[in-house]
Design a protein around this motif. Sequence first.
Motif, PDB file in Angstrom:
ATOM      1  N   GLU A   8       0.715  -1.168   0.190  1.00  8.12           N
ATOM      2  CA  GLU A   8      -0.221   0.044  -0.100  1.00  8.12           C
ATOM      3  C   GLU A   8       0.813   1.150  -0.057  1.00  8.12           C
ATOM      4  O   GLU A   8       0.356   2.386  -0.303  1.00  8.12           O
ATOM      5  N   ARG A   9       2.179   1.175   0.316  1.00  9.69           N
ATOM      6  CA  ARG A   9       3.029   2.146   0.475  1.00  9.69           C
ATOM      7  C   ARG A   9       3.240   2.692  -1.020  1.00  9.69           C
ATOM      8  O   ARG A   9       3.252   1.859  -2.102  1.00  9.69           O
ATOM      9  N   PRO A  10       3.490   3.934  -1.337  1.00 11.82           N
ATOM     10  CA  PRO A  10       4.010   4.467  -2.808  1.00 11.82           C
ATOM     11  C   PRO A  10       5.280   3.849  -3.051  1.00 11.82           C
ATOM     12  O   PRO A  10       6.159   3.372  -2.156  1.00 11.82           O
ATOM     13  N   ALA A  11       5.209   3.438  -4.251  1.00  8.21           N
ATOM     14  CA  ALA A  11       6.662   2.624  -4.779  1.00  8.21           C
ATOM     15  C   ALA A  11       7.563   3.592  -4.932  1.00  8.21           C
ATOM     16  O   ALA A  11       7.646   4.670  -5.262  1.00  8.21           O
ATOM     17  N   ALA A  12       8.646   3.167  -4.203  1.00  5.32           N
ATOM     18  CA  ALA A  12      10.051   4.012  -4.202  1.00  5.32           C
ATOM     19  C   ALA A  12      11.374   3.376  -4.733  1.00  5.32           C
ATOM     20  O   ALA A  12      11.303   2.171  -4.285  1.00  5.32           O
ATOM     21  N   PRO A  13      11.866   3.666  -5.477  1.00  6.05           N
ATOM     22  CA  PRO A  13      13.054   3.018  -6.169  1.00  6.05           C
ATOM     23  C   PRO A  13      14.079   3.028  -4.973  1.00  6.05           C
ATOM     24  O   PRO A  13      14.423   3.933  -4.366  1.00  6.05           O
ATOM     25  N   ARG A  14      14.648   1.650  -4.715  1.00  7.14           N
ATOM     26  CA  ARG A  14      15.627   1.453  -3.748  1.00  7.14           C
ATOM     27  C   ARG A  14      16.496   0.060  -4.064  1.00  7.14           C
ATOM     28  O   ARG A  14      15.935  -0.661  -4.608  1.00  7.14           O
ATOM     29  N   MET A  15      17.534   0.287  -3.725  1.00  5.49           N
ATOM     30  CA  MET A  15      18.415  -0.786  -3.978  1.00  5.49           C
ATOM     31  C   MET A  15      18.247  -1.683  -2.879  1.00  5.49           C
ATOM     32  O   MET A  15      18.610  -1.301  -1.554  1.00  5.49           O
ATOM     33  N   THR A  16      17.802  -2.802  -2.930  1.00  3.49           N
ATOM     34  CA  THR A  16      17.434  -3.836  -1.911  1.00  3.49           C
ATOM     35  C   THR A  16      17.651  -5.212  -2.627  1.00  3.49           C
ATOM     36  O   THR A  16      17.335  -5.339  -3.855  1.00  3.49           O
ATOM     37  N   ALA A  17      17.859  -6.317  -2.055  1.00  7.65           N
ATOM     38  CA  ALA A  17      18.092  -7.812  -2.383  1.00  7.65           C
ATOM     39  C   ALA A  17      16.744  -8.454  -2.251  1.00  7.65           C
ATOM     40  O   ALA A  17      16.688  -9.530  -2.557  1.00  7.65           O
ATOM     41  N   ALA A  18      15.897  -7.820  -1.430  1.00  5.27           N
ATOM     42  CA  ALA A  18      14.413  -8.517  -1.096  1.00  5.27           C
ATOM     43  C   ALA A  18      13.759  -8.511  -2.559  1.00  5.27           C
ATOM     44  O   ALA A  18      13.749  -7.820  -3.370  1.00  5.27           O
ATOM     45  N   VAL A  19      13.053  -9.565  -2.798  1.00  3.58           N
ATOM     46  CA  VAL A  19      12.171  -9.759  -4.017  1.00  3.58           C
ATOM     47  C   VAL A  19      10.936  -8.846  -3.827  1.00  3.58           C
ATOM     48  O   VAL A  19      10.161  -8.807  -2.718  1.00  3.58           O
ATOM     49  N   PRO A  20      10.639  -8.016  -4.941  1.00  5.27           N
ATOM     50  CA  PRO A  20       9.731  -7.074  -4.921  1.00  5.27           C
ATOM     51  C   PRO A  20       8.213  -7.662  -4.738  1.00  5.27           C
ATOM     52  O   PRO A  20       8.161  -8.775  -5.526  1.00  5.27           O
ATOM     53  N   LEU A  21       7.328  -7.040  -4.253  1.00  3.68           N
ATOM     54  CA  LEU A  21       5.890  -7.343  -4.068  1.00  3.68           C
ATOM     55  C   LEU A  21       4.965  -7.200  -5.525  1.00  3.68           C
ATOM     56  O   LEU A  21       5.665  -6.410  -6.227  1.00  3.68           O
ATOM     57  N   SER A  22       4.202  -8.373  -5.689  1.00  2.00           N
ATOM     58  CA  SER A  22       3.616  -7.957  -6.741  1.00  2.00           C
ATOM     59  C   SER A  22       2.288  -7.202  -6.146  1.00  2.00           C
ATOM     60  O   SER A  22       1.196  -7.534  -5.638  1.00  2.00           O
ATOM     61  N   ARG A  23       2.497  -5.819  -6.278  1.00  2.75           N
ATOM     62  CA  ARG A  23       1.628  -4.792  -5.649  1.00  2.75           C
ATOM     63  C   ARG A  23       0.206  -4.862  -5.929  1.00  2.75           C
ATOM     64  O   ARG A  23      -0.763  -4.796  -5.181  1.00  2.75           O
ATOM     65  N   ARG A  24      -0.177  -5.206  -7.260  1.00  4.41           N
ATOM     66  CA  ARG A  24      -1.388  -5.079  -7.408  1.00  4.41           C
ATOM     67  C   ARG A  24      -2.240  -6.348  -7.188  1.00  4.41           C
ATOM     68  O   ARG A  24      -3.251  -6.238  -6.622  1.00  4.41           O
ATOM     69  N   ALA A  25      -1.548  -7.733  -6.934  1.00  5.79           N
ATOM     70  CA  ALA A  25      -2.041  -8.601  -6.514  1.00  5.79           C
ATOM     71  C   ALA A  25      -2.526  -8.588  -5.072  1.00  5.79           C
ATOM     72  O   ALA A  25      -3.552  -9.078  -4.457  1.00  5.79           O
ATOM     73  N   VAL A  26      -1.360  -8.098  -4.160  1.00  9.18           N
ATOM     74  CA  VAL A  26      -1.599  -7.955  -2.644  1.00  9.18           C
ATOM     75  C   VAL A  26      -2.598  -6.838  -2.530  1.00  9.18           C
ATOM     76  O   VAL A  26      -3.403  -7.138  -1.755  1.00  9.18           O
ATOM     77  N   VAL A  27      -2.580  -5.816  -3.041  1.00  7.17           N
ATOM     78  CA  VAL A  27      -3.792  -4.680  -2.962  1.00  7.17           C
ATOM     79  C   VAL A  27      -5.120  -5.386  -3.216  1.00  7.17           C
ATOM     80  O   VAL A  27      -5.972  -4.991  -2.578  1.00  7.17           O
ATOM     81  N   SER A  28      -5.229  -6.237  -4.248  1.00  4.62           N
ATOM     82  CA  SER A  28      -6.472  -6.465  -4.914  1.00  4.62           C
ATOM     83  C   SER A  28      -6.934  -7.626  -3.702  1.00  4.62           C
ATOM     84  O   SER A  28      -8.240  -8.085  -3.621  1.00  4.62           O
ATOM     85  N   TRP A  29      -6.213  -8.206  -3.152  1.00  4.70           N
ATOM     86  CA  TRP A  29      -6.511  -9.279  -2.331  1.00  4.70           C
ATOM     87  C   TRP A  29      -6.235  -9.038  -0.614  1.00  4.70           C
ATOM     88  O   TRP A  29      -6.149  -9.795   0.083  1.00  4.70           O
ATOM     89  N   ARG A  30      -6.200  -7.512  -0.495  1.00  9.95           N
ATOM     90  CA  ARG A  30      -5.858  -7.120   0.742  1.00  9.95           C
ATOM     91  C   ARG A  30      -6.670  -7.623   2.054  1.00  9.95           C
ATOM     92  O   ARG A  30      -6.184  -8.291   2.801  1.00  9.95           O
ATOM     93  N   GLU A  31      -8.116  -7.572   1.633  1.00 12.04           N
ATOM     94  CA  GLU A  31      -9.026  -7.934   2.588  1.00 12.04           C
ATOM     95  C   GLU A  31      -8.813  -9.484   2.993  1.00 12.04           C
ATOM     96  O   GLU A  31      -8.897  -9.949   4.190  1.00 12.04           O
ATOM     97  N   SER A  32      -8.867 -10.431   2.164  1.00 13.38           N
ATOM     98  CA  SER A  32      -8.405 -11.699   2.240  1.00 13.38           C
ATOM     99  C   SER A  32      -7.356 -12.200   2.957  1.00 13.38           C
ATOM    100  O   SER A  32      -7.101 -12.916   3.933  1.00 13.38           O
ATOM    101  N   LEU A  33      -6.114 -11.281   2.626  1.00 13.96           N
ATOM    102  CA  LEU A  33      -4.790 -11.543   3.330  1.00 13.96           C
ATOM    103  C   LEU A  33      -5.007 -11.143   4.800  1.00 13.96           C
ATOM    104  O   LEU A  33      -4.688 -11.874   5.572  1.00 13.96           O
ATOM    105  N   LEU A  34      -5.439 -10.238   5.043  1.00  9.79           N
ATOM    106  CA  LEU A  34      -5.715  -9.498   6.128  1.00  9.79           C
ATOM    107  C   LEU A  34      -6.531 -10.559   7.223  1.00  9.79           C
ATOM    108  O   LEU A  34      -6.531 -10.768   8.451  1.00  9.79           O
ATOM    109  N   GLY A  35      -7.648 -11.226   6.380  1.00 13.14           N
ATOM    110  CA  GLY A  35      -8.398 -12.203   7.079  1.00 13.14           C
ATOM    111  C   GLY A  35      -7.986 -13.406   7.497  1.00 13.14           C
ATOM    112  O   GLY A  35      -7.881 -13.809   8.677  1.00 13.14           O
ATOM    113  N   LEU A  36      -6.979 -13.717   6.802  1.00 12.00           N
ATOM    114  CA  LEU A  36      -6.004 -14.886   6.845  1.00 12.00           C
ATOM    115  C   LEU A  36      -5.279 -14.644   8.026  1.00 12.00           C
ATOM    116  O   LEU A  36      -5.253 -15.496   9.140  1.00 12.00           O
ATOM    117  N   ALA A  37      -4.751 -13.300   8.201  1.00 14.08           N
ATOM    118  CA  ALA A  37      -3.933 -12.846   9.475  1.00 14.08           C
ATOM    119  C   ALA A  37      -4.668 -12.989  10.534  1.00 14.08           C
ATOM    120  O   ALA A  37      -4.353 -13.534  11.898  1.00 14.08           O
TER     121      ALA A  37
END
Length: 139
Positions: free
Chosen positions: A52-81
């Motif tokens: 949900e945070r604005p995408a900011a270019p940064r150097m990291t070794a972390a695999v970037p999120l599929s923002r669209r999928a996560v935001v689209s399924w936000r409620e379901s993911l939070l429900g699982l949590a």
Amino acid sequence: MQLHKARLDQQLAEGFGPDPIEDRALRARQLAGLRARRRLARSLRARVKDAERPAAPRMTAAVPLSRRAVVSWRESLLGLAERLERPDPVNPCGVARVLVLLTDGTGPLYNPGAADRMSDAVWWIADGLALDTGEDPGR
């Protein structure tokens, strides 16, 4: 040891019962415990917050999120949590499936090409968390 845990987690996620192998039974009890479930719930919430945070270019070794999928399924993911954090027992299979979702860099949480599989992943996890009638979690 970490590779062994990952193999056991994958076996549990695929529905192997905890009975036949002592290590798998121990891992199932660990995953069914509230401590592990709360840790995974925090991770799910963190991925949603990151998406949900604005995408900011940064150097990291972390695999970037599929923002669209996560935001689209936000409620379901939070429900699982929320389900993971409840003190009610859950099937360790579903907890292992959450772990697979969070750690699979080629899966729908991270791979935009796999984003259309997020609905399958959410339902796969939800089905896996359900206890069979009379089942003893972590047995």
